[in-house]
Design an enzyme around this catalytic site. Sequence first.
Site, PDB file in Angstrom:
ATOM      1  N   GLY A 190       0.700  -1.116  -0.097  1.00 44.09           N
ATOM      2  CA  GLY A 190      -0.074  -0.053   0.075  1.00 44.09           C
ATOM      3  C   GLY A 190       0.677   1.002   0.043  1.00 44.09           C
ATOM      4  O   GLY A 190       1.942   1.333   0.064  1.00 44.09           O
ATOM      5  N   LEU A 191       0.715   2.096  -0.425  1.00 47.31           N
ATOM      6  CA  LEU A 191       0.889   3.343   0.027  1.00 47.31           C
ATOM      7  C   LEU A 191       1.757   3.818   1.028  1.00 47.31           C
ATOM      8  O   LEU A 191       1.321   3.182   2.095  1.00 47.31           O
ATOM      9  CB  LEU A 191      -0.412   4.995  -0.322  1.00 47.31           C
ATOM     10  CG  LEU A 191      -0.772   4.546  -1.563  1.00 47.31           C
ATOM     11  CD1 LEU A 191      -1.902   5.909  -1.329  1.00 47.31           C
ATOM     12  CD2 LEU A 191       0.156   5.234  -2.936  1.00 47.31           C
ATOM     13  N   SER A 192       2.643   4.825   1.052  1.00 45.26           N
ATOM     14  CA  SER A 192       2.755   5.269   2.245  1.00 45.26           C
ATOM     15  C   SER A 192       2.000   5.958   3.269  1.00 45.26           C
ATOM     16  O   SER A 192       1.321   6.932   2.574  1.00 45.26           O
ATOM     17  CB  SER A 192       4.291   6.150   1.865  1.00 45.26           C
ATOM     18  OG  SER A 192       4.924   6.699   2.544  1.00 45.26           O
ATOM     19  N   GLY A 193       2.390   5.245   4.458  1.00 41.01           N
ATOM     20  CA  GLY A 193       1.407   6.436   5.494  1.00 41.01           C
ATOM     21  C   GLY A 193       0.107   5.367   5.701  1.00 41.01           C
ATOM     22  O   GLY A 193      -1.142   5.350   5.982  1.00 41.01           O
ATOM     23  N   GLY A 206       0.068   2.852   6.268  1.00 41.51           N
ATOM     24  CA  GLY A 206      -0.017   1.259   7.855  1.00 41.51           C
ATOM     25  C   GLY A 206       0.205   0.508   7.389  1.00 41.51           C
ATOM     26  O   GLY A 206       0.181  -0.730   8.824  1.00 41.51           O
ATOM     27  N   LYS A 207       0.774   0.104   6.690  1.00 43.93           N
ATOM     28  CA  LYS A 207       1.581  -1.215   6.800  1.00 43.93           C
ATOM     29  C   LYS A 207       2.272  -2.183   7.888  1.00 43.93           C
ATOM     30  O   LYS A 207       1.745  -2.908   8.037  1.00 43.93           O
ATOM     31  CB  LYS A 207       2.598  -1.197   5.398  1.00 43.93           C
ATOM     32  CG  LYS A 207       1.619  -1.026   3.814  1.00 43.93           C
ATOM     33  CD  LYS A 207       3.142  -0.652   2.895  1.00 43.93           C
ATOM     34  CE  LYS A 207       3.588   0.150   3.036  1.00 43.93           C
ATOM     35  NZ  LYS A 207       3.595   1.055   3.178  1.00 43.93           N
ATOM     36  N   SER A 258       6.452  -1.562  -2.166  1.00 47.81           N
ATOM     37  CA  SER A 258       6.076  -2.367  -3.403  1.00 47.81           C
ATOM     38  C   SER A 258       5.030  -2.279  -4.000  1.00 47.81           C
ATOM     39  O   SER A 258       4.001  -3.030  -4.664  1.00 47.81           O
ATOM     40  CB  SER A 258       6.007  -4.182  -2.543  1.00 47.81           C
ATOM     41  OG  SER A 258       4.869  -4.101  -1.915  1.00 47.81           O
TER      42      SER A 258
END
Lengths: 203, 203
Positions: free
Chosen positions: B34-37, B39-40, B108
């Site tokens: 997922g995008l930066s930020g 919550g991964k 990724s």
Amino acid sequence: MSKSSNTVWHQATITRSNREQLNRHGSAILWFTGLSGSGKSTLAHAVEDELYRRGCRTTVLDGDNVRHGLCGDLGFSEIDRTENIRRIGQVATLFVDAGVIVLTAFISPFRIDRERVRMMVERAEDFIEIFCDCPLEVCEQRDVKGLYQRARKGEIADFTGISSPYEQPEKPDLVIDTGHQELSACVSEVISYLQQRKLIPAL
Amino acid sequence: MSKSSNTVWHQATITRSNREQLNRHGSAILWFTGLSGSGKSTLAHAVEDELYRRGCRTTVLDGDNVRHGLCGDLGFSEIDRTENIRRIGQVATLFVDAGVIVLTAFISPFRIDRERVRMMVERAEDFIEIFCDCPLEVCEQRDVKGLYQRARKGEIADFTGISSPYEQPEKPDLVIDTGHQELSACVSEVISYLQQRKLIPAL
């Protein structure tokens, strides 16, 4: 506005110490080093077998699971060998952080490369250098993979012990005479050492 | 002649299945993307926290423990990002073989890189793709590390979502709405899924 865009998501952290408690043993790198045919991989797997019987969490890193995967892009030049050992060292430290006893079986002929791995770990004692001491003549006589014969014919360049140096450890944590002892005796020596160091409980 | 030079040293092998039995749970890669930020990393650590409470063996791979170590030689160009994900995939498969549930938290952004990791694992179902679905606006609003602001100013090149694409998974194994849900709800969804899949026992 989204419901939780202002919610602080607290970052949980399970530590190495938490994992060691769960496992009931410490984690460390057992770094087996020695000539091709000195018994590194066989000994590492045999020690793992004994550790498994004792309920320890372990993994073996050796040519079989690293050379075609993580280091599949590397050859056997000096620079590639150095990068190979660096990556293996980094992966080994990830396993140590995960609470796992990681046994590595690579010739790792250069002292400086092994020292660099020792520098990577959190505590110097996490890196246990085990020298598989087996005379070149014995390794060459065994020649399980026929590599020495090919190296003598000049078919393999930079072959450790023949056309490339092996730098013996100066102060290894453990020296195992893999040239003259039975496998079971070698395993016992490693296990005793781990017990002495209190990495694993006595039986 | 040395005593054991003709002795066959039998190669012991502890299998993944042995380890899973010892651990009393299966191993797999939980690949958070997922995008930066989005919550991964926070979600991965929170899921690990819950798995630890349940006695599972886990590890988290994220920028904190990979970017400066194993992948310290790589930058953020497309080619370096691909190599970064390849190495992480290879390390993750080593953990899976060691019986560990490995949670990875990397943007990724490229579908093909994630698919390559899926191809690395022994069984396709060992790779569980978890899409952290959070709108760009929410990620940018959170901007915990101030990276979006810097990217908007043009101070960071190839920033995913701003100046570099994010390719959403087409058939993720799990979609978690990290943009609107509380963390605990997100964790529950992942844990339920792992129970359904019988990777971990029900409580």
